[in-house]
Design a protein around this motif. Structure first.
Motif, short mmCIF file in Angstrom:
data_model
loop_
_atom_site.label_atom_id
_atom_site.label_comp_id
_atom_site.label_asym_id
_atom_site.label_seq_id
_atom_site.Cartn_x
_atom_site.Cartn_y
_atom_site.Cartn_z
N GLY A 162 1.59 14.68 -9.26
CA GLY A 162 0.64 13.88 -8.52
C GLY A 162 0.80 12.39 -8.71
N ASP A 163 1.70 11.97 -9.59
CA ASP A 163 1.95 10.54 -9.78
C ASP A 163 3.06 10.06 -8.86
N PHE A 164 3.05 8.78 -8.56
CA PHE A 164 4.12 8.22 -7.73
C PHE A 164 4.38 6.79 -8.16
N PHE A 165 5.59 6.34 -7.96
CA PHE A 165 5.94 4.94 -8.22
C PHE A 165 7.25 4.63 -7.52
N ASP A 166 7.43 3.34 -7.26
CA ASP A 166 8.66 2.90 -6.61
C ASP A 166 8.76 1.38 -6.75
N VAL A 167 9.97 0.89 -6.69
CA VAL A 167 10.23 -0.55 -6.71
C VAL A 167 11.23 -0.83 -5.59
N ARG A 168 10.85 -1.69 -4.66
CA ARG A 168 11.67 -1.94 -3.48
C ARG A 168 11.78 -3.44 -3.22
N SER A 169 12.92 -3.83 -2.68
CA SER A 169 13.14 -5.21 -2.28
C SER A 169 13.03 -5.32 -0.77
N GLY A 170 12.30 -6.33 -0.31
CA GLY A 170 12.12 -6.53 1.12
C GLY A 170 12.28 -7.98 1.50
N PRO A 171 12.03 -8.31 2.77
CA PRO A 171 12.19 -9.69 3.23
C PRO A 171 11.30 -10.68 2.50
N ARG A 172 10.17 -10.21 1.95
CA ARG A 172 9.23 -11.12 1.28
C ARG A 172 9.21 -10.95 -0.24
N GLY A 173 10.28 -10.40 -0.76
CA GLY A 173 10.38 -10.26 -2.20
C GLY A 173 10.36 -8.81 -2.66
N VAL A 174 10.26 -8.63 -3.96
CA VAL A 174 10.26 -7.30 -4.56
C VAL A 174 8.82 -6.82 -4.68
N ARG A 175 8.59 -5.59 -4.23
CA ARG A 175 7.27 -4.98 -4.33
C ARG A 175 7.38 -3.70 -5.18
N ALA A 176 6.37 -3.44 -5.97
CA ALA A 176 6.33 -2.26 -6.82
C ALA A 176 4.98 -1.59 -6.69
N VAL A 177 4.96 -0.28 -6.88
CA VAL A 177 3.72 0.47 -6.83
C VAL A 177 3.77 1.58 -7.87
N LEU A 178 2.64 1.86 -8.46
CA LEU A 178 2.46 3.04 -9.32
C LEU A 178 1.06 3.55 -9.09
N PHE A 241 6.16 -9.51 -6.23
CA PHE A 241 6.89 -10.58 -6.90
C PHE A 241 7.31 -11.63 -5.87
N ALA A 242 7.02 -12.87 -6.18
CA ALA A 242 7.37 -13.96 -5.27
C ALA A 242 8.88 -14.08 -5.14
N PRO A 243 9.38 -14.39 -3.93
CA PRO A 243 10.84 -14.53 -3.77
C PRO A 243 11.43 -15.61 -4.66
N GLN A 244 10.67 -16.66 -4.93
CA GLN A 244 11.11 -17.74 -5.81
C GLN A 244 10.06 -17.95 -6.90
N GLY A 245 10.51 -18.45 -8.02
CA GLY A 245 9.58 -18.75 -9.09
C GLY A 245 9.35 -17.56 -10.00
N ARG A 246 8.35 -17.69 -10.90
CA ARG A 246 8.08 -16.67 -11.91
C ARG A 246 6.63 -16.21 -11.81
N VAL A 292 -0.28 -13.83 -11.49
CA VAL A 292 0.05 -13.87 -12.91
C VAL A 292 1.35 -14.65 -13.08
N ALA A 293 1.32 -15.69 -13.88
CA ALA A 293 2.52 -16.46 -14.19
C ALA A 293 3.26 -15.78 -15.34
N LEU A 294 4.53 -15.52 -15.13
CA LEU A 294 5.33 -14.81 -16.12
C LEU A 294 6.25 -15.76 -16.86
N LEU A 295 6.28 -15.64 -18.15
CA LEU A 295 7.20 -16.40 -18.98
C LEU A 295 8.47 -15.58 -19.19
N PRO A 296 9.58 -16.22 -19.51
CA PRO A 296 10.81 -15.47 -19.79
C PRO A 296 10.57 -14.43 -20.89
N GLY A 297 10.98 -13.22 -20.62
CA GLY A 297 10.81 -12.14 -21.59
C GLY A 297 9.54 -11.34 -21.43
N ASP A 298 8.59 -11.80 -20.59
CA ASP A 298 7.36 -11.04 -20.37
C ASP A 298 7.68 -9.70 -19.71
#
Length: 367
Positions: A162-178, A241-246, A292-298
């Motif tokens: 009954g669980d689901f998850f996926d990570v996909r890249s699209g025209p507006r960036g990377v999207r993930a769901v769980l 996830f934004a196409p640019q930035g963190r 959420v602003a992500l730092l390197p390694g987060d």
């Protein structure tokens, strides 16, 4: 995705009673019994009445050998009884006819078992392929996002629950769901397939996490209308996830918030959650995605109820955040297995689907 047969996990490795090849001791046992009885009969000049043990050789051979090998062992058993030098109590005709009948029946059973095993292997391959198509392995890197995941279905012998998850890249960036749909096991697979199909379309078309949530909500509402008393719903966490930035925008729809691992610190993100998907409320009272602003390694860790609501023998919940503070030094790819091992030690009997998705933004290399 961590494979279900990976030795580190061990929970879903099939036993030989469930279709896996028989262990070595099962293959050796009939041969060892045959040789052992023959050797024992030669050690003493006095007849030894152990010939009855040879009657077990053909049935044992059925467990591990095909028809030809079973026939050979059956013939060797009869030969051992009839050769005078072995002094195996000189069996009468009735004993030999009985053993011959058992050996012949064992050959037939071995043939039937072999054909059945071939059919079961084919059906298992088809089922696993279909399930993998619904919830495929997540790549280790999707665009600038590095991924690690683990999925353990509650229903034994299945790859999807009954669980689901996926990570996909699209025209507006990377999207993930769980997320987690109503119910678990095979009864929830159709809903999982519908939700993931809608998500993969939304990645290509919708502009933000709120729009994706609205699409998934409508998908479940429509599916519920097609089936009487279906009342399909799901909880989920969406990441954009934004196409640019963190930066990443996070939206929780009736699901526990993701956990942020930043260095040695572990904290739960504070979100304004929206309603579960499938209630028809996404356009009425939608949740608000937090940036959420992500730092390197987060690292962002998403988990299903199978992790967060697991209880030990005393009824205590698994202290997920507390346990994670001891694993901050574990690498991204090893962390899912480490959590699963710790969860299994905490609650040996886990009755719900267990899903983990760990994401980190890495802009140091091209996606």
């Amino acid at each position: 995705m961590v494979k279900a047969t990976k030795a580190a996990t061990g929970a879903y490795r099939r036993s030989w009673l469930r279709g896996a090849p028989p262990p070595r001791w099962v293959r050796v046992l009939p041969v060892l019994l045959l040789v052992g009885v023959g050797a024992a009969s030669l050690t003493d000049s006095v007849p030894v009445d152990i010939g009855f043990l040879l009657g077990a050789v053909p049935p044992l051979a059925v467990l591990a050998y095909g028809p030809l090998a079973t026939a050979f062992l059956g013939a060797a058993t009869i030969g051992l009884l009839t050769i005078p030098v072995f002094h195996l109590d000189q069996p009468g005709n009735t004993d030999l006819f009985t053993l011959g009948f058992v050996a012949t029946l064992s050959v037939f059973v071995s043939f039937v078992r072999g054909r059945r095993d071939e059919q079961l292997d084919l059906e298992r391959t088809v089922a696993e392929t279909a399930q993998r198509a619904i919830v495929p392995d997540v790549r280790r890197r999707v665009g600038p996002v590095r991924c690690a995941s683990l999925y353990r279905a509650a229903e034994r012998g299945t790859l999807v629950g009954g669980d689901f998850f996926d990570v996909r890249s699209g025209p507006r960036g990377v999207r993930a769901v769980l997320g987690d749909v109503q119910g678990h096991g095979l009864s929830a697979v159709a809903t999982v397939a519908s939700v993931l199909g809608a998500f993969r379309e939304a990645v290509l078309d919708d502009v933000d996490a709120e729009a994706i949530a609205a699409r998934l909500d409508r998908r479940l509402v429509v599916d519920s209308e097609r089936t009487e008393h279906a009342e399909l719903f799901a909880t989920a966490v969406l990441l954009d996830f934004a196409p640019q930035g963190r930066e990443v925008r996070v939206l929780a729809c009736g699901h526990p918030s993701p956990i942020l691992l930043r260095g040695e610190a572990v904290s739960t993100l504070e979100l304004d959650p929206g309603p579960p998907l499938g209630m028809g409320l996404a356009d009425v009272t939608p949740g608000t995605a937090a940036t959420v602003a992500l730092l390197p390694g987060d690292r962002l860790l998403l988990a299903s109820d199978g992790v967060l609501e697991t209880r030990d023998a005393s009824g205590a919940f698994y202290p997920f955040v507390e346990r994670l503070t001891r694993m901050t030094g574990v690498g991204l790819e090893q962390l899912p297995d480490e959590i699963w091992a710790d969860l299994s030690r905490f609650a040996p009997k886990i009755q719900d689907d267990v899903t983990l998705l760990i994401l980190t933004l890495d802009t140091s290399a091209p996606g």
